[in-house]
Design an enzyme around this catalytic site. Structure first.
Site, PDB file in Angstrom:
ATOM      1  N   GLU A 137      -3.760   4.054   1.134  1.00  0.00           N
ATOM      2  CA  GLU A 137      -3.965   2.786   1.857  1.00  0.00           C
ATOM      3  C   GLU A 137      -5.062   1.959   1.169  1.00  0.00           C
ATOM      4  O   GLU A 137      -4.956   0.739   1.050  1.00  0.00           O
ATOM      5  CB  GLU A 137      -4.315   3.062   3.320  1.00  0.00           C
ATOM      6  CG  GLU A 137      -3.133   3.674   4.073  1.00  0.00           C
ATOM      7  CD  GLU A 137      -3.174   3.441   5.572  1.00  0.00           C
ATOM      8  OE1 GLU A 137      -4.220   3.706   6.177  1.00  0.00           O
ATOM      9  OE2 GLU A 137      -2.157   3.006   6.136  1.00  0.00           O
ATOM     10  N   ALA A 186      -5.483   9.263  14.590  1.00  0.00           N
ATOM     11  CA  ALA A 186      -5.832   8.406  15.733  1.00  0.00           C
ATOM     12  C   ALA A 186      -4.788   8.597  16.834  1.00  0.00           C
ATOM     13  O   ALA A 186      -5.109   8.595  18.023  1.00  0.00           O
ATOM     14  CB  ALA A 186      -5.870   6.952  15.284  1.00  0.00           C
ATOM     15  N   LYS A 241       3.503  -1.191  11.601  1.00  0.00           N
ATOM     16  CA  LYS A 241       2.116  -0.697  11.655  1.00  0.00           C
ATOM     17  C   LYS A 241       1.239  -1.662  12.458  1.00  0.00           C
ATOM     18  O   LYS A 241       0.411  -1.261  13.268  1.00  0.00           O
ATOM     19  CB  LYS A 241       1.571  -0.526  10.222  1.00  0.00           C
ATOM     20  CG  LYS A 241       0.230   0.212  10.214  1.00  0.00           C
ATOM     21  CD  LYS A 241      -0.126   0.714   8.840  1.00  0.00           C
ATOM     22  CE  LYS A 241      -1.491   1.359   8.840  1.00  0.00           C
ATOM     23  NZ  LYS A 241      -1.469   2.799   9.043  1.00  0.00           N
TER      24      LYS A 241
END
Ligand SMILES: Cc1cc2nc3c(=O)[nH]c(=O)nc-3n(C[C@H](O)[C@H](O)[C@H](O)COP(=O)(O)OP(=O)(O)OC[C@H]3O[C@@H](n4cnc5c(N)ncnc54)[C@H](O)[C@@H]3O)c2cc1C
Length: 401
Positions: free
Chosen positions: A167, A314, A374
């Protein structure tokens, strides 16, 4: 009768969502949340700060925007130690606080795996200050290049090729044309290398997706060294092993994203742990401590389908928080607890702002649709924890192609 004291440590994904949900229970309790900063940050977007794609304010919001002051007291402080048998928490500035129920959600730290030079010379990316330091360090090297023409100043090594590294590389490569202009750099002399010990890249995705993602990065100039474990980091190089030979890539910016471990306070406080993670009971409490919940990256929950703990994400941290809020209420009211169960909804790995690869609820996605998914997921999470105002201020609405 004195009110039940609930103390939540950490206002990351796990801690802040627990607060949000437990406040909804309107328990006869005094809630305290402790966090070292006055803000919550979305750790899943730290790479955007490290690459310079977004400022820290875009990925953070005040903890007070979730705190209901009628029920909850927020203490901005650093947790130093949990005394699990005495049921107290030691804070750096505010002394010792007592609890009846504790939610331990202090998140993750960088993992150096004991490799020489990592702590001294590599830059981790684990919170806002470290992400800002990555960005500032790289900018400082670029600024120096025009004085010295030392090409190692234009060389960046990203250590590890997991989710975080990919990322970061995605955003960094998208930012590079702007940086080249800003610092008047020779674009052909910029070198970005990613070094990975494992033989395969992004093994969590089907091959078609991982190949797509990696090819995007290669097209933007990233060089991958795969199956090449890092042996040492020096002030100006990363030493790795290729077959039986030690080789190095010279670089003045060395970013350490090889993996994380749970907070070191887990071990320091005497919990049985492995890499800062406690194998929690079905109600997410520490074994032998039915009033201490440990969640998020400090916890390990077994995935019975493969006999390995679920990866810390998360996504699982937020689900655990929802479960803890229910079980806190159940325990206080002497009602039966709800065992924690988890089924991953999949994951999406961004490769810059408008590209991603992912698997969501059994569907493989790549390119723009994956990146849009996302952003939708992130907006939903912001809405649930932070509320409408936070979602509109911090959410991702650049859903254009
Ligand atoms: C770049 C990046 C990309 C990621 N992408 C994804 C993704 O796409 N999907 C996904 O599901 N997961 C992703 N993750 C993983 C995810 O961010 C973590 O699993 C998640 O943040 C864990 O939540 P947590 O609440 O346990 O910890 P954290 O979010 O780390 O929160 C911990 C909180 O505790 C505070 N704290 C820590 N120590 C102390 C102390 N001693 N005293 C007081 N306060 C303290 C911290 O300031 C922080 O606010 C990514 C991670 C990174 C770094």
């Amino acid at each position: 009768m004195a009110k039940t004291k609930i103390v939540i440590l950490g206002a990351g994904y796990a801690g802040l969502r627990t607060l949000k949900q437990v406040q909804k229970e309107h328990l006869d309790a005094e809630i305290t949340i402790v966090n070292k900063n006055e803000y919550h940050y979305e750790a899943t977007y730290l790479h955007e700060v490290a690459s310079g794609a977004n400022p820290p304010e875009k990925i953070s919001f005040p903890i007070m925007s979730v705190v209901d002051q009628k029920q909850t007291n927020f203490i901005q402080d650093t947790v130093v130690m949990v005394n699990k048998d005495e049921k107290t928490v030691e804070l750096a500035k505010n002394g010792t606080i007592e609890f009846d129920y504790l939610v331990f959600a202090l998140g993750f730290e960088s993992e150096s795996f004991g490799i020489t030079g990592v702590d001294e010379f590599a830059l981790p990316m684990v919170d806002i200050p470290t992400a800002v330091k990555v960005r500032e360090h790289m900018h400082a090297q670029f600024a120096k290049y025009n004085e010295t023409k030392d090409e190692t100043l234009l060389s960046i090594v990203v250590c590890g090729a997991g989710f975080t590294s990919i990322e970061y590389l995605g955003e960094l490569t998208q930012q590079m044309p702007k940086l080249v202009k800003e610092y008047n750099l020779p674009a052909d002399k910029i070198s970005i290398t990613c070094i990975e010990a494992m033989p395969t890249l992004l093994p969590m995705f089907v091959e078609k997706l991982s190949t797509y993602g990696i090819q995007k990065l290669k097209d933007r100039g990233v060089k991958f060294l795969v199956g090449t474990p890092i042996k040492e980091v020096t002030p100006e190089a990363v030493v790795y092993q290729e077959n039986d030979e030690l080789k190095e890539v010279k670089a003045k910016t060395i970013v350490w994203t090889t993996g994380v471990k749970g907070s070191s306070l887990v071990g320091k406080s005497g919990f049985e742990e492995r890499r800062g993670r406690v194998m929690v009971a079905e109600d997410l409490t520490a074994p032998g401590y039915p009033t201490i919940f440990i969640i998020g990256d400090c916890s390990a929950v077994m995935d019975k389908t493969c006999d390995r703990p679920f990866p810390t994400t998360a996504q699982i941290a937020l689900k655990q928080a929802d479960n803890v809020a229910k079980n806190l209420a159940a325990k206080i009211k002497n009602q039966p607890i709800v065992p924690f169960t988890f089924k991953s909804q999949g994951s999406v790995c961004s490769i810059g702002n408008n590209e991603a690869i992912g698997e969501v609820m059994g569907h493989n996605l790549k390119g723009y649709p994956a990146s849009m998914m996302k952003k939708v997921i992130e907006n939903k999470s912001l809405m649930t924890t932070g509320g409408m105002k936070v979602m509109f201020e911090k959410g991702r609405f650049d859903l254009y192609h």
